[in-house]
Design an enzyme around this catalytic site. Structure first.
Site, PDB file in Angstrom:
ATOM      1  N   PRO A 142      17.293  17.123   1.876  1.00 48.91           N
ATOM      2  CA  PRO A 142      16.457  16.269   2.739  1.00 48.91           C
ATOM      3  C   PRO A 142      15.741  15.134   2.015  1.00 48.91           C
ATOM      4  O   PRO A 142      15.226  14.217   2.666  1.00 48.91           O
ATOM      5  CB  PRO A 142      15.437  17.259   3.324  1.00 48.91           C
ATOM      6  N   GLU A 143      15.671  15.189   0.685  1.00 48.82           N
ATOM      7  CA  GLU A 143      14.900  14.181  -0.046  1.00 48.82           C
ATOM      8  C   GLU A 143      15.562  12.803   0.050  1.00 48.82           C
ATOM      9  O   GLU A 143      16.780  12.668   0.030  1.00 48.82           O
ATOM     10  CB  GLU A 143      14.741  14.584  -1.511  1.00 48.82           C
ATOM     11  N   GLY A 144      14.727  11.771   0.106  1.00 43.64           N
ATOM     12  CA  GLY A 144      15.206  10.411   0.320  1.00 43.64           C
ATOM     13  C   GLY A 144      15.569   9.658  -0.948  1.00 43.64           C
ATOM     14  O   GLY A 144      15.453  10.158  -2.073  1.00 43.64           O
ATOM     15  N   PHE A 145      15.987   8.425  -0.741  1.00 42.79           N
ATOM     16  CA  PHE A 145      16.485   7.540  -1.795  1.00 42.79           C
ATOM     17  C   PHE A 145      15.470   7.348  -2.912  1.00 42.79           C
ATOM     18  O   PHE A 145      15.794   7.435  -4.098  1.00 42.79           O
ATOM     19  CB  PHE A 145      16.849   6.198  -1.155  1.00 42.79           C
ATOM     20  N   ASN A 146      14.218   7.094  -2.556  1.00 42.63           N
ATOM     21  CA  ASN A 146      13.221   6.726  -3.570  1.00 42.63           C
ATOM     22  C   ASN A 146      12.651   7.915  -4.320  1.00 42.63           C
ATOM     23  O   ASN A 146      12.252   7.780  -5.475  1.00 42.63           O
ATOM     24  CB  ASN A 146      12.126   5.889  -2.908  1.00 42.63           C
ATOM     25  N   ARG A 179       6.014   2.381   7.374  1.00 44.33           N
ATOM     26  CA  ARG A 179       6.803   3.593   7.574  1.00 44.33           C
ATOM     27  C   ARG A 179       6.516   4.197   8.938  1.00 44.33           C
ATOM     28  O   ARG A 179       5.362   4.314   9.331  1.00 44.33           O
ATOM     29  CB  ARG A 179       6.468   4.612   6.464  1.00 44.33           C
ATOM     30  N   ASP A 201      15.109  -5.061   0.899  1.00 49.64           N
ATOM     31  CA  ASP A 201      13.768  -5.026   1.500  1.00 49.64           C
ATOM     32  C   ASP A 201      12.693  -4.886   0.420  1.00 49.64           C
ATOM     33  O   ASP A 201      11.664  -5.582   0.447  1.00 49.64           O
ATOM     34  CB  ASP A 201      13.660  -3.841   2.468  1.00 49.64           C
ATOM     35  N   THR A 208       7.133   7.034  -0.995  1.00 48.67           N
ATOM     36  CA  THR A 208       7.804   6.685  -2.251  1.00 48.67           C
ATOM     37  C   THR A 208       8.448   5.304  -2.163  1.00 48.67           C
ATOM     38  O   THR A 208       8.630   4.637  -3.187  1.00 48.67           O
ATOM     39  CB  THR A 208       8.866   7.735  -2.631  1.00 48.67           C
ATOM     40  N   PHE A 209       8.802   4.859  -0.958  1.00 47.31           N
ATOM     41  CA  PHE A 209       9.330   3.498  -0.771  1.00 47.31           C
ATOM     42  C   PHE A 209       8.275   2.481  -1.212  1.00 47.31           C
ATOM     43  O   PHE A 209       8.576   1.537  -1.954  1.00 47.31           O
ATOM     44  CB  PHE A 209       9.698   3.297   0.705  1.00 47.31           C
TER      45      PHE A 209
END
Length: 445
Positions: free
Chosen positions: A68-72, A310, A387, A404-405
């Site tokens: 589930p963890e995102g890109f950043n 967000r 972005d 984190t983004f």
């Protein structure tokens, strides 16, 4: 912050079990497919008598992160793994970090776009990464390794009992798996799993270990208790940073230079829609990160407000520190007046309904919206980077709490030399009483 690693002897017991490749740099045939006596490989008293690793100098560290963890957050885990490889290499071993292919992330929801098995080179400059620590793409590992085989997978987990007597200490032990393993044995006795979408990949052994500590706590385990050539750390986010915000952290973070084509697209957008160029904005960028040392406060930034707003899972979780759209627009307009800016660039994961409302409330907002053809090329990850790159060049930036983004944009602006007052800012919730702003983490060169 310095720390000392306390290594707890580990005794591992594991069962014995008995393409088109993109060759980007070179192919080295290492064709020995060894038979490992696994009953002794993980014993603390085991000496390096297994011929497989003893006869070969090069060793590979692979890793993966909770799905589930995102890109950043994954970018953050890369910094921890790079630190571990540096520790391993300081002790004389020739370790190489294998970059886990990107794909199937929660925020990458564009329909009809193939987004698995994406190499790091599509998002980051490999040359820049390699100037910090030896790294290779996964398909290069397959070529060098003689096939899609990983000798040992270590599934990291916390301790089921938590902290002993309420005391936190660094330790690592073999333990029963707390959660159901995401691996299964095939008819040949190999372990199959997700493996970044490479269905032909298989592992010879899978073991669960509980780990509590900084990344370098795994170094003695990998050096003294495991002698196979390739080791994968699954759930690598379990390990902490060795020196968060220290020189080693920043060296690795600065080496994570965005791929040049993504930066150029962002620069072109800035010039075309935001009247922003590096010369006018004092944000001239060096292709060699080791020579990039901008003075704090030297960057002026483009004449626009940069915003990361967000939504989705942040508002679904009813976070009190995330504003309503009306509250966010009110803050944006206030900042635009204060800093005499007539344009605002917004990076957001808001859905179509919220975007319509946002556009109605703020008609002069600007967004990067690629065509379907461009999205096929850039992928959702590339759009996210563009972005971030545009936000990183704004005269003033405001982000979302604990995102984190937003954190990655803070770091990018720190590298470019922006005044911290223009960077470390976040939206406050409509009813939030204590609106603490983000911490300034200064670069250590």
């Amino acid at each position: 912050m310095a720390h000392s690693v306390k290594h707890v002897p580990v005794s591992f017991i594991v069962s014995n079990c008995s393409f088109v490749v993109f060759v980007w740099y070179f192919v080295v045939a290492l064709a020995v497919l060894e038979t490992v006596n696994a009953d002794s490989v993980f014993s603390a008293s085991h000496t390096a008598t297994v011929q497989t690793a003893a006869a070969r100098d090069l060793r590979y560290l692979l890793y993966d992160v909770n799905p589930p963890e995102g890109f950043n957050l994954r970018r953050d885990v890369y910094i921890r793994m790079a630190s571990l490889v540096k520790t391993l290499r300081k002790n004389g071993d020739d370790w190489v970090l294998v970059l886990p292919p990107w794909g199937r992330l929660y925020h990458w929801q564009s329909p009809n776009i193939h987004q698995i098995r994406i190499p790091w080179g599509e998002f980051f400059s490999l040359t820049s990464l390699q100037a910090n620590v030896p790294v290779i793409e996964y398909e290069e590992f397959i070529a060098e390794n003689g096939g899609p085989f990983i000798d040992q997978v270590l599934v990291l987990q916390n301790y089921a009992e938590g902290w002993t007597d309420g005391k936190w200490e660094e330790k690592v032990d073999e333990r029963p798996c707390i959660e159901k393993l995401m691996y299964s044995k095939d008819k040949q006795g190999y372990y199959r799993g997700w493996f970044w979408g490479y269905e032909q990949t298989r592992a010879r052994n899978v073991t669960c270990i509980s780990a509590q500590g900084h990344a370098s706590i795994m170094a003695p385990v990998l050096q003294n208790n495991i002698t196979v050539t390739s080791v994968m750390l699954d759930r690598a986010e379990t390990l902490l940073h060795d020196h968060y915000a220290g020189k080693d952290y920043w060296d690795t973070r600065r080496s994570m230079v965005f791929a040049k084509h993504l930066r150029l697209i962002g620069d072109d957008f800035r010039a075309k829609y935001l009247n922003s160029t590096d010369d006018r904005d004092h944000t001239v960028y060096s292709e060699d990160w080791t020579r990039m040392k901008a003075k704090l406060g030297s960057a002026k930034g483009g004449p626009y407000l940069g915003v990361h707003l967000r939504r989705k899972d942040f508002i679904w979780g009813h976070r009190e520190d995330v504003p309503s759209l009306k509250g966010a627009v009110k803050k944006m307009r206030s900042l635009m007046r204060k800093h005499k800016l007539d344009k605002v660039f917004i990076a957001t994961d808001a859905d179509e309904e919220e975007l319509k409302e946002l556009k109605k409330l703020l008609p002069d907002m600007v967004r990067f919206e690629p065509s379907i053809e461009d999205l096929e090329l850039l992928k959702d990850g590339g759009v996210a980077i563009i972005d971030q790159w545009i936000c990183a060049h704004a005269r003033f930036f405001i982000g979302t709490s604990v995102s984190t983004f937003s954190f990655r944009i803070h770091e990018e602006r720190e590298i470019l030399g922006f005044d911290p007052k223009t960077t470390y800012n976040r939206f406050c919730g409509d009813t939030e009483k204590e609106c603490e702003q983000p911490t300034h983490w200064k670069i250590v060169y």
